[in-house]
Design a protein around this motif. Structure first.
Motif, PDB file in Angstrom:
ATOM      1  N   ASN A 180      24.296 -32.309  11.146  1.00  0.00           N
ATOM      2  CA  ASN A 180      24.681 -32.814   9.838  1.00  0.00           C
ATOM      3  C   ASN A 180      25.188 -34.254   9.970  1.00  0.00           C
ATOM      4  O   ASN A 180      25.730 -34.641  11.006  1.00  0.00           O
ATOM      5  CB  ASN A 180      25.774 -31.925   9.238  1.00  0.00           C
ATOM      6  CG  ASN A 180      25.920 -32.115   7.742  1.00  0.00           C
ATOM      7  OD1 ASN A 180      25.435 -33.086   7.169  1.00  0.00           O
ATOM      8  ND2 ASN A 180      26.579 -31.176   7.091  1.00  0.00           N
ATOM      9  N   ASP A 215      27.743 -35.402   8.670  1.00  0.00           N
ATOM     10  CA  ASP A 215      29.210 -35.451   8.724  1.00  0.00           C
ATOM     11  C   ASP A 215      29.734 -35.473  10.158  1.00  0.00           C
ATOM     12  O   ASP A 215      30.925 -35.690  10.391  1.00  0.00           O
ATOM     13  CB  ASP A 215      29.827 -34.289   7.941  1.00  0.00           C
ATOM     14  CG  ASP A 215      29.465 -32.919   8.522  1.00  0.00           C
ATOM     15  OD1 ASP A 215      28.875 -32.852   9.616  1.00  0.00           O
ATOM     16  OD2 ASP A 215      29.769 -31.902   7.861  1.00  0.00           O
ATOM     17  N   THR A 251      29.222 -30.527  11.747  1.00  0.00           N
ATOM     18  CA  THR A 251      28.511 -29.258  11.606  1.00  0.00           C
ATOM     19  C   THR A 251      27.041 -29.428  11.970  1.00  0.00           C
ATOM     20  O   THR A 251      26.517 -30.538  12.035  1.00  0.00           O
ATOM     21  CB  THR A 251      28.626 -28.713  10.173  1.00  0.00           C
ATOM     22  OG1 THR A 251      28.137 -29.703   9.255  1.00  0.00           O
ATOM     23  CG2 THR A 251      30.063 -28.378   9.828  1.00  0.00           C
ATOM     24  N   HIS A 258      22.987 -37.247   3.246  1.00  0.00           N
ATOM     25  CA  HIS A 258      23.694 -36.354   2.323  1.00  0.00           C
ATOM     26  C   HIS A 258      24.057 -35.072   3.066  1.00  0.00           C
ATOM     27  O   HIS A 258      23.188 -34.249   3.360  1.00  0.00           O
ATOM     28  CB  HIS A 258      22.828 -36.037   1.103  1.00  0.00           C
ATOM     29  CG  HIS A 258      22.518 -37.248   0.277  1.00  0.00           C
ATOM     30  ND1 HIS A 258      21.529 -37.255  -0.697  1.00  0.00           N
ATOM     31  CD2 HIS A 258      23.048 -38.498   0.283  1.00  0.00           C
ATOM     32  CE1 HIS A 258      21.479 -38.457  -1.247  1.00  0.00           C
ATOM     33  NE2 HIS A 258      22.390 -39.221  -0.668  1.00  0.00           N
ATOM     34  N   CYS A 259      25.323 -34.897   3.362  1.00  0.00           N
ATOM     35  CA  CYS A 259      25.747 -33.773   4.213  1.00  0.00           C
ATOM     36  C   CYS A 259      25.618 -32.426   3.516  1.00  0.00           C
ATOM     37  O   CYS A 259      25.741 -31.387   4.165  1.00  0.00           O
ATOM     38  CB  CYS A 259      27.181 -33.992   4.692  1.00  0.00           C
ATOM     39  SG  CYS A 259      28.398 -34.083   3.372  1.00  0.00           S
ATOM     40  N   HIS A 260      25.379 -32.419   2.203  1.00  0.00           N
ATOM     41  CA  HIS A 260      25.285 -31.164   1.462  1.00  0.00           C
ATOM     42  C   HIS A 260      23.841 -30.754   1.208  1.00  0.00           C
ATOM     43  O   HIS A 260      23.591 -29.737   0.553  1.00  0.00           O
ATOM     44  CB  HIS A 260      26.010 -31.300   0.118  1.00  0.00           C
ATOM     45  CG  HIS A 260      25.568 -32.498  -0.681  1.00  0.00           C
ATOM     46  ND1 HIS A 260      24.394 -32.524  -1.401  1.00  0.00           N
ATOM     47  CD2 HIS A 260      26.141 -33.714  -0.846  1.00  0.00           C
ATOM     48  CE1 HIS A 260      24.253 -33.707  -1.984  1.00  0.00           C
ATOM     49  NE2 HIS A 260      25.307 -34.455  -1.660  1.00  0.00           N
ATOM     50  N   THR A 261      22.870 -31.528   1.694  1.00  0.00           N
ATOM     51  CA  THR A 261      21.454 -31.274   1.401  1.00  0.00           C
ATOM     52  C   THR A 261      20.683 -30.978   2.669  1.00  0.00           C
ATOM     53  O   THR A 261      20.844 -31.666   3.685  1.00  0.00           O
ATOM     54  CB  THR A 261      20.821 -32.488   0.687  1.00  0.00           C
ATOM     55  OG1 THR A 261      21.561 -32.783  -0.500  1.00  0.00           O
ATOM     56  CG2 THR A 261      19.376 -32.209   0.318  1.00  0.00           C
ATOM     57  N   ASP A 302      21.020 -27.208  -1.909  1.00  0.00           N
ATOM     58  CA  ASP A 302      22.266 -27.948  -2.046  1.00  0.00           C
ATOM     59  C   ASP A 302      23.420 -27.014  -1.695  1.00  0.00           C
ATOM     60  O   ASP A 302      23.634 -26.006  -2.375  1.00  0.00           O
ATOM     61  CB  ASP A 302      22.412 -28.481  -3.469  1.00  0.00           C
ATOM     62  CG  ASP A 302      23.529 -29.506  -3.592  1.00  0.00           C
ATOM     63  OD1 ASP A 302      24.499 -29.411  -2.820  1.00  0.00           O
ATOM     64  OD2 ASP A 302      23.445 -30.389  -4.469  1.00  0.00           O
ATOM     65  N   LEU A 303      24.154 -27.331  -0.652  1.00  0.00           N
ATOM     66  CA  LEU A 303      25.239 -26.468  -0.199  1.00  0.00           C
ATOM     67  C   LEU A 303      26.396 -26.426  -1.185  1.00  0.00           C
ATOM     68  O   LEU A 303      27.274 -25.566  -1.071  1.00  0.00           O
ATOM     69  CB  LEU A 303      25.742 -26.930   1.174  1.00  0.00           C
ATOM     70  CG  LEU A 303      24.723 -26.892   2.322  1.00  0.00           C
ATOM     71  CD1 LEU A 303      25.348 -27.437   3.598  1.00  0.00           C
ATOM     72  CD2 LEU A 303      24.216 -25.481   2.546  1.00  0.00           C
ATOM     73  N   ARG A 304      26.427 -27.322  -2.154  1.00  0.00           N
ATOM     74  CA  ARG A 304      27.506 -27.319  -3.139  1.00  0.00           C
ATOM     75  C   ARG A 304      27.301 -26.267  -4.213  1.00  0.00           C
ATOM     76  O   ARG A 304      28.236 -25.929  -4.942  1.00  0.00           O
ATOM     77  CB  ARG A 304      27.611 -28.698  -3.799  1.00  0.00           C
ATOM     78  CG  ARG A 304      27.940 -29.823  -2.829  1.00  0.00           C
ATOM     79  CD  ARG A 304      27.826 -31.172  -3.492  1.00  0.00           C
ATOM     80  NE  ARG A 304      26.476 -31.448  -3.959  1.00  0.00           N
ATOM     81  CZ  ARG A 304      26.101 -32.569  -4.556  1.00  0.00           C
ATOM     82  NH1 ARG A 304      26.993 -33.537  -4.757  1.00  0.00           N
ATOM     83  NH2 ARG A 304      24.855 -32.749  -4.955  1.00  0.00           N
ATOM     84  N   GLN A 305      26.085 -25.731  -4.314  1.00  0.00           N
ATOM     85  CA  GLN A 305      25.799 -24.791  -5.397  1.00  0.00           C
ATOM     86  C   GLN A 305      26.424 -23.422  -5.154  1.00  0.00           C
ATOM     87  O   GLN A 305      27.003 -22.826  -6.059  1.00  0.00           O
ATOM     88  CB  GLN A 305      24.287 -24.655  -5.579  1.00  0.00           C
ATOM     89  CG  GLN A 305      23.627 -25.900  -6.142  1.00  0.00           C
ATOM     90  CD  GLN A 305      22.137 -25.719  -6.348  1.00  0.00           C
ATOM     91  OE1 GLN A 305      21.543 -24.761  -5.842  1.00  0.00           O
ATOM     92  NE2 GLN A 305      21.516 -26.631  -7.077  1.00  0.00           N
ATOM     93  N   CYS A 310      22.770 -19.775  -0.177  1.00  0.00           N
ATOM     94  CA  CYS A 310      21.810 -20.572  -0.943  1.00  0.00           C
ATOM     95  C   CYS A 310      20.514 -19.802  -1.151  1.00  0.00           C
ATOM     96  O   CYS A 310      19.468 -20.125  -0.561  1.00  0.00           O
ATOM     97  CB  CYS A 310      21.557 -21.892  -0.253  1.00  0.00           C
ATOM     98  SG  CYS A 310      23.039 -22.894  -0.008  1.00  0.00           S
TER      99      CYS A 310
END
Length: 514
Positions: free
Chosen positions: A244, A246, A249, A296-299, A313-316, A320
């Motif tokens: 990732n 970030d 992770t 984008h660390c969430h994608t 998208d990990l924010r959803q 997933c």
């Protein structure tokens, strides 16, 4: 051997078309001599540049990881910059750095299953304090390795001042002929220091000139140490790992699940994608590859055996199950055959460095996708269309299941992938680009582009004759060059900032530049 589909290519942003690159041989490591037999454990199974391009890692079927470092980047002084105005730019040069045994063969006694040591994927992590960090995985276990230069300590000076004689213990003159240096505690050291006689004894008043040993560090050696082992999280074979952005992770994917890990926690992971049906008889597709977005660390994106790519998208949600984007190309009516679904399976996906495009490789083609447009690929490249009539033979000898990797240049202007007979293809992606280069993994990479003289037309009887298992003997491609299914170029990587490609042909690592 057509390159790009014209109507799809028009969707790419227009721009000045760069001239086709002229590729030249740079280096080879592990080159085979004529007639030399390749050991199975020496065949390269993974290649990866680090983010800076200063290091290159390879993994092989024997579980080893070999590191190379760039040697020409140190000449970056002002004088060198001035010299480059008058002389051609030097091509990237690498040298062997170190190697270590990453994985060993194991046996799962609960499932009576052998776990081979072959390295499936390698990924570089962020460096820290001058140390290199690498993730490597086989079918079941992921390991985090730290490679660092360590100073070797040795004793340079110890014990007595030999210029003085004390008490009743005679001190021998300093000599380097003897290999035994006796210490005050009665033992001796196999070294070249101040030497004492065997009848040595302590004087009544002690030694006024006794000195403590002096330890110096004047040598360095590279040491690889396993920092973390991420195990027991996959029931099926791990096909991909991805870091990732970030820096904390990473994900690992097998046929049915994708897990999210923290680099510092090896005993716990989170399942973020699970495509396993309640009844395995209802299983229609499996996960073939997964990759994090570069910024984008969430994608992240993952591909399937049905030729589709899903963006999530990990924010959803924590799990997933639903994707935010689905990329797939619908087949033309009436074009379906027995091999359609097999050759549609995606073997590799890569994000472009800007994160706006995804490159995918199925058995016959390369496809470039715009992540903001899911109606179809913006460009399609035919890799070895001349093999389509031989799909039956490829199926019989299992070559149709070969998993070829793909890569993009750092500027996003070109893509590359491998084929049979140890050749790889380079395509230009800009609209109107005619760049369509075939190179061979050898010291003369461009010889595959030499057109052979026209041959007499074949009779109809020759064209319709069917030869069983024809793929076992070399055939002929569109340029008249012979091809061989036993030599395949599956793994390659593009330097992140320069036009330089590293590719693996069996146990040999070839490097080219343009």
């Amino acid at each position: 051997m057509s390159g790009k589909s014209g109507e799809d290519a028009g969707q790419l942003a227009p721009g000045p078309r760069p001239p086709p690159l002229e590729w030249k041989f740079s280096q080879v490591f592990g080159e085979r001599t004529a007639g030399e037999e390749v050991q199975e454990v020496d065949i390269i199974s993974a290649i990866e540049f680090d983010k800076s391009g200063g290091h290159l890692a390879t993994g092989d079927r024997g579980g080893r990881v070999v590191l190379f470092e760039r040697t020409d980047i140190r000449d970056q002084s002002g004088q060198r910059s001035l010299e480059r105005l008058d002389y051609p730019v030097r091509h990237p040069e690498f040298r062997y750095k170190t190697e270590f045994q990453s994985h060993e063969p194991e046996f799962d006694y609960l499932k009576s299953l052998e776990i081979e040591e072959k390295i499936n994927k390698i990924r570089w992590c962020q460096t820290a304090n001058g140390a290199l960090f690498i993730l490597s995985t086989n079918d079941k276990t992921i390991k985090l390795w730290k490679v660092q230069e360590k100073k070797v300590k040795r004793i340079s000076e110890m014990n007595l001042n030999v210029s003085q004689g004390l008490g009743n213990g005679s001190i021998a003159s300093s000599s380097t002929a003897s290999s035994k240096a006796f210490l005050p505690n009665g033992t001796y050291s196999e070294s070249r220091y101040n030497y004492l006689t065997k009848d040595f004894s302590f004087p009544p008043g002690g030694f006024p000139s006794l000195r403590l040993p002096v330890v110096i560090e004047n040598e360095t050696s590279l040491a690889a140490r396993c920092r973390r082992i991420y195990a027991h999280a996959h029931d099926y074979h791990i096909n991909s790992i991805s870091n990732n952005s970030d820096g904390e992770t990473f994900i690992s994917a097998d046929d049915l699940r994708i897990n999210l890990w923290n680099l510092e926690i090896s005993n716990q992971s989170f399942n973020i994608v699970d495509v396993k049906p309640a009844n395995m008889e209802d299983l229609t597709e499996v996960i073939t590859c997964a990759e994090f977005h570069p910024s984008h660390c969430h994608t992240l994106a993952y591909s399937s055996s049905k030729g589709s790519i899903r963006l999530i998208d990990l924010r959803q949600s924590a799990l997933c199950d639903n994707h935010s984007q689905l990329f797939e190309e619908h087949e033309a009516p009436g074009s379906r055959s027995f091999f359609t679904e097999i050759i549609a399976s995606i073997s590799d996906i890569k994000f472009g460095r800007d994160g706006k495009h995804i490159l995918s490789r199925d058995y016959m083609t390369l496809k470039l996708w715009d992540i903001n447009m899911n109606s179809g690929p913006v460009a399609t490249f035919q890799v070895h269309e001349y093999l389509r009539p031989k799909l039956c033979d490829l199926y019989e000898n299992d070559s149709i299941f070969d998993k070829f990797e793909c890569c993009l240049s750092g500027d996003g202007l070109r893509v590359a992938t491998g084929s049979y007979s140890n050749v790889f293809r380079v395509f230009g992606v800009l609209p109107g680009s005619t760049e369509n280069t075939t190179l061979e993994a050898s010291r003369t990479p461009m010889r595959r582009n030499i057109q052979s003289p026209a041959r007499p037309a074949r009779s109809l009887s020759n064209l319709t004759r069917v030869v069983r298992r024809g793929s076992e003997s070399p055939g002929v491609d569109a340029n008249g060059n012979s091809y061989d299914f036993t030599s395949k170029l599956l793994h390659l990587a593009w330097h992140p900032t320069e036009n330089s490609i590293a590719c693996a042909a069996a146990n040999s690592l070839y490097m080219y530049y343009a």
